[in-house]
Design an enzyme around this catalytic site. Sequence first.
Site, PDB file in Angstrom:
ATOM      1  N   ASP A   1     111.798   2.753  -9.767  1.00 46.58           N
ATOM      2  CA  ASP A   1     111.920   2.155  -8.435  1.00 46.58           C
ATOM      3  C   ASP A   1     113.372   2.031  -8.000  1.00 46.58           C
ATOM      4  O   ASP A   1     113.643   1.636  -6.860  1.00 46.58           O
ATOM      5  CB  ASP A   1     111.233   0.789  -8.375  1.00 46.58           C
ATOM      6  CG  ASP A   1     111.739  -0.165  -9.441  1.00 46.58           C
ATOM      7  OD1 ASP A   1     111.538   0.124 -10.629  1.00 46.58           O
ATOM      8  OD2 ASP A   1     112.339  -1.198  -9.091  1.00 46.58           O
ATOM      9  N   ASN A   2     114.300   2.375  -8.891  1.00 51.95           N
ATOM     10  CA  ASN A   2     115.727   2.368  -8.544  1.00 51.95           C
ATOM     11  C   ASN A   2     116.312   3.778  -8.512  1.00 51.95           C
ATOM     12  O   ASN A   2     117.525   3.949  -8.635  1.00 51.95           O
ATOM     13  CB  ASN A   2     116.519   1.510  -9.540  1.00 51.95           C
ATOM     14  CG  ASN A   2     116.217   0.040  -9.383  1.00 51.95           C
ATOM     15  OD1 ASN A   2     115.864  -0.422  -8.301  1.00 51.95           O
ATOM     16  ND2 ASN A   2     116.329  -0.712 -10.465  1.00 51.95           N
TER      17      ASN A   2
ATOM     18  N   ARG B   1     112.081  -9.550  -2.545  1.00 54.17           N
ATOM     19  CA  ARG B   1     113.071 -10.457  -1.938  1.00 54.17           C
ATOM     20  C   ARG B   1     113.908  -9.714  -0.898  1.00 54.17           C
ATOM     21  O   ARG B   1     115.107  -9.942  -0.775  1.00 54.17           O
ATOM     22  CB  ARG B   1     113.964 -11.079  -3.001  1.00 54.17           C
ATOM     23  CG  ARG B   1     114.739 -10.088  -3.865  1.00 54.17           C
ATOM     24  CD  ARG B   1     115.755 -10.820  -4.708  1.00 54.17           C
ATOM     25  NE  ARG B   1     116.514  -9.913  -5.557  1.00 54.17           N
ATOM     26  CZ  ARG B   1     117.670 -10.229  -6.125  1.00 54.17           C
ATOM     27  NH1 ARG B   1     118.197 -11.411  -5.918  1.00 54.17           N
ATOM     28  NH2 ARG B   1     118.291  -9.365  -6.893  1.00 54.17           N
TER      29      ARG B   1
ATOM     30  N   LYS C   1     118.581  -8.126   1.706  1.00 56.64           N
ATOM     31  CA  LYS C   1     118.254  -8.478   0.324  1.00 56.64           C
ATOM     32  C   LYS C   1     118.533  -9.969   0.122  1.00 56.64           C
ATOM     33  O   LYS C   1     119.626 -10.445   0.417  1.00 56.64           O
ATOM     34  CB  LYS C   1     119.116  -7.637  -0.624  1.00 56.64           C
ATOM     35  CG  LYS C   1     118.789  -7.783  -2.099  1.00 56.64           C
ATOM     36  CD  LYS C   1     119.604  -6.783  -2.901  1.00 56.64           C
ATOM     37  CE  LYS C   1     119.338  -6.865  -4.380  1.00 56.64           C
ATOM     38  NZ  LYS C   1     120.119  -5.864  -5.143  1.00 56.64           N
TER      39      LYS C   1
ATOM     40  N   ASP D   1     120.762  -0.406  -6.000  1.00 57.09           N
ATOM     41  CA  ASP D   1     120.514  -1.581  -6.831  1.00 57.09           C
ATOM     42  C   ASP D   1     121.654  -1.824  -7.830  1.00 57.09           C
ATOM     43  O   ASP D   1     121.635  -1.318  -8.949  1.00 57.09           O
ATOM     44  CB  ASP D   1     119.173  -1.497  -7.562  1.00 57.09           C
ATOM     45  CG  ASP D   1     118.743  -2.871  -8.062  1.00 57.09           C
ATOM     46  OD1 ASP D   1     119.603  -3.766  -8.168  1.00 57.09           O
ATOM     47  OD2 ASP D   1     117.552  -3.061  -8.341  1.00 57.09           O
TER      48      ASP D   1
ATOM     49  N   ARG E   1     122.145  -4.452   3.594  1.00 53.69           N
ATOM     50  CA  ARG E   1     122.402  -3.180   2.917  1.00 53.69           C
ATOM     51  C   ARG E   1     122.063  -2.007   3.825  1.00 53.69           C
ATOM     52  O   ARG E   1     121.053  -2.019   4.526  1.00 53.69           O
ATOM     53  CB  ARG E   1     121.579  -3.092   1.629  1.00 53.69           C
ATOM     54  CG  ARG E   1     121.799  -1.812   0.843  1.00 53.69           C
ATOM     55  CD  ARG E   1     121.289  -1.927  -0.566  1.00 53.69           C
ATOM     56  NE  ARG E   1     119.845  -2.109  -0.642  1.00 53.69           N
ATOM     57  CZ  ARG E   1     119.204  -2.456  -1.769  1.00 53.69           C
ATOM     58  NH1 ARG E   1     119.892  -2.683  -2.879  1.00 53.69           N
ATOM     59  NH2 ARG E   1     117.892  -2.585  -1.779  1.00 53.69           N
TER      60      ARG E   1
ATOM     61  N   ARG F   1     111.994   5.812  -2.705  1.00 59.27           N
ATOM     62  CA  ARG F   1     112.291   5.850  -4.131  1.00 59.27           C
ATOM     63  C   ARG F   1     111.239   6.696  -4.846  1.00 59.27           C
ATOM     64  O   ARG F   1     110.166   6.967  -4.304  1.00 59.27           O
ATOM     65  CB  ARG F   1     112.244   4.428  -4.713  1.00 59.27           C
ATOM     66  CG  ARG F   1     112.955   3.366  -3.886  1.00 59.27           C
ATOM     67  CD  ARG F   1     112.356   1.992  -4.123  1.00 59.27           C
ATOM     68  NE  ARG F   1     112.890   0.998  -3.203  1.00 59.27           N
ATOM     69  CZ  ARG F   1     113.846   0.124  -3.512  1.00 59.27           C
ATOM     70  NH1 ARG F   1     114.359   0.124  -4.717  1.00 59.27           N
ATOM     71  NH2 ARG F   1     114.270  -0.749  -2.625  1.00 59.27           N
TER      72      ARG F   1
ATOM     73  N   ASP G   1     111.258 -16.382  -6.189  1.00 54.49           N
ATOM     74  CA  ASP G   1     111.543 -17.191  -5.000  1.00 54.49           C
ATOM     75  C   ASP G   1     112.000 -16.349  -3.808  1.00 54.49           C
ATOM     76  O   ASP G   1     112.131 -16.858  -2.692  1.00 54.49           O
ATOM     77  CB  ASP G   1     112.567 -18.290  -5.302  1.00 54.49           C
ATOM     78  CG  ASP G   1     113.929 -17.747  -5.757  1.00 54.49           C
ATOM     79  OD1 ASP G   1     114.194 -16.535  -5.591  1.00 54.49           O
ATOM     80  OD2 ASP G   1     114.731 -18.542  -6.278  1.00 54.49           O
TER      81      ASP G   1
ATOM     82  N   GLY H   1     107.387  -3.440  -5.077  1.00 54.62           N
ATOM     83  CA  GLY H   1     107.674  -3.690  -3.668  1.00 54.62           C
ATOM     84  C   GLY H   1     108.860  -4.612  -3.453  1.00 54.62           C
ATOM     85  O   GLY H   1     109.472  -5.121  -4.386  1.00 54.62           O
TER      86      GLY H   1
END
Length: 477
Positions: free
Chosen positions: A244-245, A85, A105, A254, A168, A175, A117, A82
């Site tokens: 996932d990319n 960030r 992003k 990505d 973005r 995906r 983080d 998921g």
Amino acid sequence: MQHRFASELGALAVPWRAAEAPEPRLLVLDDALARELGLDPDWLRGEDGVRLLVGALVPEGATPVAQAYAGHQFGGWSPRLGDGRALLLGEVEDPAGGLHDLHLKGSGRTPFSRGGDGLAAVGPMLRELLVSAAVHALGIPTTRALAVTATGRPVQRETVQRGAVLARVASSHLRVGTFQYAAASGDVDLTRRLADHAIARHHPAAAEREDRYRALLEAVIAAQASLVARWMLVGFVHGVMNTDNMTISGETIDYGPCAFLDAHDPATVFSSIDERGRYAYGNQPAVAEWDLARLAESLLPLLDDDQEQAVALAVESLGQFAPRYEEELTAGLRAKLGLEAAGDGPAVAAVVAEALPLLAATRADHTGFFRRLADAARGDEEPVRALVEDPSALDGWLGRWRALAPDAAAMDRVNPCYVPRNHLVEEALTAATLGDLDPLHRLLEVVTDPFVERPGRERYAEPAPEGFGRYRTFCGT
């Protein structure tokens, strides 16, 4: 702004808000992209526009969400990834009626952050802006960066760095991993609704077939075969081809440990964490096919009620990838060699088939070789011979190629003079992190108009100097 993903696929989204950006400051804005989207660049540069670009201002009609997806990362299954960030603000409708995701992003922690983080630093976000702009200029489908905005928040990596948010733009952020997440839930109706959403958004022709979900699978296979062939033609190494990319739209997404080849070598790896070379330049087609097999697995319940029959159909459809990829690669190489009008005889086929192995054997500079080959088509072989240690290695192939009367002008239109050379990218990003954006803008100027050779810009067309060393890139998390 619209909220179709959030409203239609709520099971794959968590409503969320961006973290506070104490002192947002716009660093780079793509004015042309803003206008394509029907947005006013001057407004985006103003206080409210900058707040939008970091997620502090939520526009009317938007429902910011963190998207859920799963994925195979370096071959290992991760059931819950998921947007750790990032946030999807919503969909922007351009003046022609097309929909585009606006995605932030580096906007802070989400329920998918898994101990991270949720933040991003200026350097990696500017890398994505720079390289995605170059890929777009090369005519390759890609997500694009509308803006990079400094947040005023420090980010702890190896050192303390300035925080930033990348705005973005994508056809969508669906995906293979999105389908894997839905399939893993065991909710076939969710997978069906996701597939219908993807068909409506990206592959509407699939709806005209009785077997619409198999048609969706085959449309994604075709889009990805074309995409990866285009990467290979320009020497682009994605670096992290996890499921996932891989997008359902067929756009590049990505830009973490990505880079362009200097010396042509199929074993080239730029990612600092790809120790076994899974995502090396030469492995990209095979990895794409593997990723697409994971999409096919996710769609099995929609292909046929009988699992054995569903598997048979999926395998048959996956068999389309390799010939489609080879077709796209061969057509692209013919264009790069100026042989589109040269017919289909065995002499042409042999010259085309031998081109990339010749580059690998001589370790010629990938971009420079094809660009300087046009000089040879005009009668001057010295520039291309100067790119290899043993020019005699080119003798037989060059002679047979020139005998086919290649079109030099056509070659100039498809072989870039400029790509984001790795040493120049690092030079620009180092300066930018210290507050000097001029090198970045100069590099953007040439890579966003890559086919026009400019006097005085020779250094932008040259490979890395001796001593630059092995290039390593990082994910930025």
